[in-house]
Design a protein around this motif. Structure first.
Motif, PDB file in Angstrom:
ATOM      1  N   GLY A 415       0.797  -1.225   0.000  1.00  0.00           N
ATOM      2  CA  GLY A 415       0.000   0.000   0.000  1.00  0.00           C
ATOM      3  C   GLY A 415       0.824   1.268   0.000  1.00  0.00           C
ATOM      4  N   SER A 416       2.103   1.162   0.364  1.00  0.00           N
ATOM      5  CA  SER A 416       2.955   2.353   0.377  1.00  0.00           C
ATOM      6  C   SER A 416       3.177   2.901  -1.023  1.00  0.00           C
ATOM      7  N   THR A 417       2.943   2.063  -2.036  1.00  0.00           N
ATOM      8  CA  THR A 417       3.113   2.509  -3.422  1.00  0.00           C
ATOM      9  C   THR A 417       1.844   3.138  -3.981  1.00  0.00           C
ATOM     10  N   ALA A 418       0.761   3.134  -3.199  1.00  0.00           N
ATOM     11  CA  ALA A 418      -0.519   3.679  -3.673  1.00  0.00           C
ATOM     12  C   ALA A 418      -1.159   4.556  -2.609  1.00  0.00           C
ATOM     13  N   PRO A 419      -0.458   5.585  -2.128  1.00  0.00           N
ATOM     14  CA  PRO A 419      -1.012   6.405  -1.043  1.00  0.00           C
ATOM     15  C   PRO A 419      -2.242   7.187  -1.486  1.00  0.00           C
ATOM     16  N   LEU A 420      -3.130   7.410  -0.540  1.00  0.00           N
ATOM     17  CA  LEU A 420      -4.300   8.256  -0.746  1.00  0.00           C
ATOM     18  C   LEU A 420      -4.126   9.519   0.092  1.00  0.00           C
ATOM     19  N   VAL A 421      -4.672  10.615  -0.380  1.00  0.00           N
ATOM     20  CA  VAL A 421      -4.562  11.884   0.343  1.00  0.00           C
ATOM     21  C   VAL A 421      -5.962  12.431   0.576  1.00  0.00           C
ATOM     22  N   VAL A 422      -6.360  12.507   1.839  1.00  0.00           N
ATOM     23  CA  VAL A 422      -7.646  13.108   2.192  1.00  0.00           C
ATOM     24  C   VAL A 422      -7.412  14.597   2.422  1.00  0.00           C
ATOM     25  N   THR A 423      -7.970  15.405   1.549  1.00  0.00           N
ATOM     26  CA  THR A 423      -7.786  16.857   1.612  1.00  0.00           C
ATOM     27  C   THR A 423      -9.066  17.491   2.142  1.00  0.00           C
ATOM     28  N   SER A 424      -8.928  18.281   3.191  1.00  0.00           N
ATOM     29  CA  SER A 424     -10.098  18.885   3.843  1.00  0.00           C
ATOM     30  C   SER A 424     -10.088  20.394   3.664  1.00  0.00           C
ATOM     31  N   GLN A 425     -11.214  20.915   3.222  1.00  0.00           N
ATOM     32  CA  GLN A 425     -11.396  22.363   3.163  1.00  0.00           C
ATOM     33  C   GLN A 425     -12.054  22.800   4.464  1.00  0.00           C
ATOM     34  N   MET A 426     -11.333  23.618   5.230  1.00  0.00           N
ATOM     35  CA  MET A 426     -11.801  24.028   6.556  1.00  0.00           C
ATOM     36  C   MET A 426     -12.567  25.345   6.424  1.00  0.00           C
ATOM     37  N   TYR A 427     -13.897  25.253   6.414  1.00  0.00           N
ATOM     38  CA  TYR A 427     -14.696  26.474   6.329  1.00  0.00           C
ATOM     39  C   TYR A 427     -14.495  27.329   7.576  1.00  0.00           C
ATOM     40  N   THR A 428     -14.308  26.661   8.706  1.00  0.00           N
ATOM     41  CA  THR A 428     -13.849  27.328   9.921  1.00  0.00           C
ATOM     42  C   THR A 428     -12.407  26.893  10.117  1.00  0.00           C
ATOM     43  N   VAL A 429     -11.464  27.831  10.042  1.00  0.00           N
ATOM     44  CA  VAL A 429     -10.049  27.474   9.960  1.00  0.00           C
ATOM     45  C   VAL A 429      -9.629  26.602  11.139  1.00  0.00           C
ATOM     46  N   ALA A 430      -8.632  25.755  10.865  1.00  0.00           N
ATOM     47  CA  ALA A 430      -8.108  24.868  11.901  1.00  0.00           C
ATOM     48  C   ALA A 430      -7.396  25.686  12.971  1.00  0.00           C
TER      49      ALA A 430
END
Length: 601
Positions: A415-430
């Motif tokens: 699985g290290s050769t097929a990483p996924l990236v969860v990208t979050s848009q923070m409407y209220t900033v982190a």
């Protein structure tokens, strides 16, 4: 059209040297421009409206320095521990040397990202990000690999993955092209029995492919054109260039034997055979450009690229071939005519092909029914066709990308050769929770991001969900996920769908944020889904377009209807054979495969 083509052929024959000179100048100018201009830095594509494209857009806006993915330089050693002592010093030394390469914009080591060091310490990844302007240059890939090997020393295995590794792992298609041209040369020699006549179709094909691919290369500097485009263009260009020129030479020689002078014979050849070539070439161009019906931009440009090469091949057949025939004069005829060269020779009726044609025309219905049943039988497996995606694990073991894949899979799991990236848009900033100050960026401890990370980590099929990374303005956050399987495994695509439909929605609902699954693996999964949805419409659209063109050419409804039915049956049969060989694995060993492989969209 016949009169216009007659006049064109006659003029090209009378001014043969001028026409040949124009083609030579065009070839020199276009090939020179393609070689001298900087290489393209466009190496990725997007799919409008998909989750993966939304994720990539947010990533590019929030982290502009990462608009190109890091390429893994994989260090492995059975004795060194790259997390301490001499092993760590080796990693630092390699990273320092890589940073000194002008084309490298960023380098990351296990000191920066701990997950880049394997559990046993014997495998380490150094992420190398290349300047976008130089990403397409193969010399950069060679420089990165050579620099890393020299800095690591002979006791450390160094492999290069990612886009840079792919560049160095591309197969040499020129050998197959040379063999194809040699085979064509032999066939043409025994068919035409005259050197001048034999080389003319090859000259036409070489001009068409050379100029066509140069134009495609220039276009590829401003839009993304898939790597397969030159291969597709070469196959079509060689086929059309040789076939059309051979058609013209054969017709021209027949007219010369009937006593016509050279310019008149060439004009009549183009006026008769040329009309069919124009419609046939137009139908082929319409078919490949029909890829635009998929609504996927890079597939449309793949069709346009192939169409450009075919268009050049048709143009060369209509102008360059008549010009060369005009310069050749009667040297295109064989020195010793044979009786069978006469189309009215009675021996022609005794050949195998003549007997087959007679049998079919005498009993058309039995042959039509039997051939239809055969095609339907071959087409049946296509109903089980499922699209997948190939990765470096499908490459030959001696390629650089495959070796990097094997090293990463051994050290970190497939699985290290097929990483996924969860990208979050923070409407209220982190923001950091009260009292949290570090170490690191305290905003990554935002409860919303930590809850999302925990839910991702708890999902079956997820090996690891890294700590969040937050953009400078706090408006975007990313969490890298390592799946259990590689990109070619169908379970990875199922994991992407599960994250999008079952995990992320409840984790982000009412939290002032929206999250999207991105990365190359997710993008490929989205592409497969889109192509599966739109392929039937594409095929139907191309068949209908061909129907209209044939109707205009022959002024008939029956002929284009028959052609449409034949197209649908043959396409279905072809997909069925592809399914049997590649998806089921029947006979895969005969063509050099070890077993079933994913059918790439």
């Amino acid at each position: 059209m016949t009169r216009w083509l007659y006049a064109l052929g006659r003029r090209c024959a009378l001014h043969g040297r001028l026409v040949i000179g124009i083609w030579l100048l065009a070839a020199i100018a276009l090939l020179g421009a393609n070689q001298l201009l900087p290489s393209s830095n466009i190496s990725t594509f997007s799919l409008t409206g998909t989750d993966s494209t939304t994720a990539q857009t947010l990533l590019n806006q929030a982290f502009p320095q990462t608009n190109t993915d890091p390429n893994p330089v994989v260090l492995s050693s059975p004795t060194l521990n790259f997390g301490e002592g001499e092993g760590k010093a080796t990693v630092d030394r390699v990273a320092a040397e890589l940073k000194a390469i002008p084309a490298v914009s960023a380098v990351s080591t296990p000191s920066d990202i701990p997950s880049q060091l394997s559990t046993d310490g014997h495998t380490a990844i150094i992420g190398v990000t290349i300047n976008g302007q130089q990403l397409g240059e193969e010399s950069v890939s060679e420089d990165v690999l050579t620099t890393a090997k020299n800095a690591a020393g002979p006791d450390v295995q160094v492999d290069l993955g990612g886009y840079l590794g792919q560049q160095l792992s591309r197969p040499d298609t020129h050998q197959s092209e040379r063999l194809g041209l040699l085979a064509a040369l032999v066939v043409l020699f025994f068919t035409l029995r005259r050197v001048w006549a034999m080389v003319l179709p090859l000259i036409n094909a070489i001009f068409a492919v050379g100029i066509g691919l140069a134009i495609v290369g220039l276009i590829g500097r401003v839009v993304f054109i898939p790597d397969v485009a030159p291969t597709l263009g070469t196959m079509l260009g060689l086929g059309v260039g040789i076939d059309y020129a051979l058609f013209l030479v054969t017709r021209h020689r027949k007219l010369l034997r009937q006593g016509y002078d050279v310019p008149d014979a060439i004009g009549r050849t183009l006026g008769t055979a040329g009309a069919g070539m124009v419609f046939a070439g137009g139908t082929l161009i319409a078919a490949v450009c029909g890829l635009t019906l998929t609504g996927i931009s890079f597939l449309a440009w793949l069709g346009y690229a192939a169409g450009v090469v075919v268009l050049i091949a048709v143009a060369a057949s209509l102008t360059l071939v008549p010009a060369i025939l005009g310069v050749m004069g009667h040297r295109v005829l064989p020195k010793k005519p044979r009786p069978e060269d006469d189309p009215s020779h009675e021996e022609l009726d005794k050949t195998v092909w003549a007997k087959l044609a007679t049998a079919v025309t005498n009993k058309p219905w039995p042959f039509a029914i039997i051939s239809t049943l055969i095609l339907l039988t071959l087409a049946a497996p296509a109903f089980t066709l499922s699209l997948g995606q190939t990765d470096a694990s499908n490459l030959p073991p001696e390629t650089i990308s495959r070796q990097a894949y094997d090293a990463m899979a051994a050290g970190f799991g497939p699985g290290s050769t097929a990483p996924l990236v969860v990208t979050s848009q923070m409407y209220t900033v982190a923001t950091a929770p009260p009292g949290v100050t570090g170490p690191g960026d305290p905003r990554t401890q935002d409860p919303r991001l930590q809850n999302l990370r925990n839910d991702l980590q708890a999902t079956p099929g997820v090996v690891e969900a890294n700590e969040p990374i937050v953009s400078t303005d706090g408006g975007v956050a990313i969490i890298k996920i390592t799946p259990e399987w590689n990109a070619a495994d169908p379970q990875t695509a199922e994991l992407v769908e599960r994250l999008r439909t079952q995990v992320i929605p409840p984790a982000t609902e009412g939290q002032g944020m929206a999250s999207y699954v991105g990365g190359i693996t997710a993008l490929s999964s989205d592409l497969n889904e889109l192509i599966a949805q739109r392929t039937p419409g594409f095929i139907l659209g191309v068949v209908m377009l061909s129907f209209v063109l044939l109707m205009l050419a022959y002024r008939s409804l029956l002929i284009p209807f028959k052609a449409a039915i034949m197209n649908l049956l043959s396409i279905a049969a072809a997909y069925g054979v592809v399914t049997v060989i590649f998806q089921w694995g029947w006979g895969a060993e005969v063509i050099g495969l070890s077993g079933p492989v994913p059918i790439d969209s």
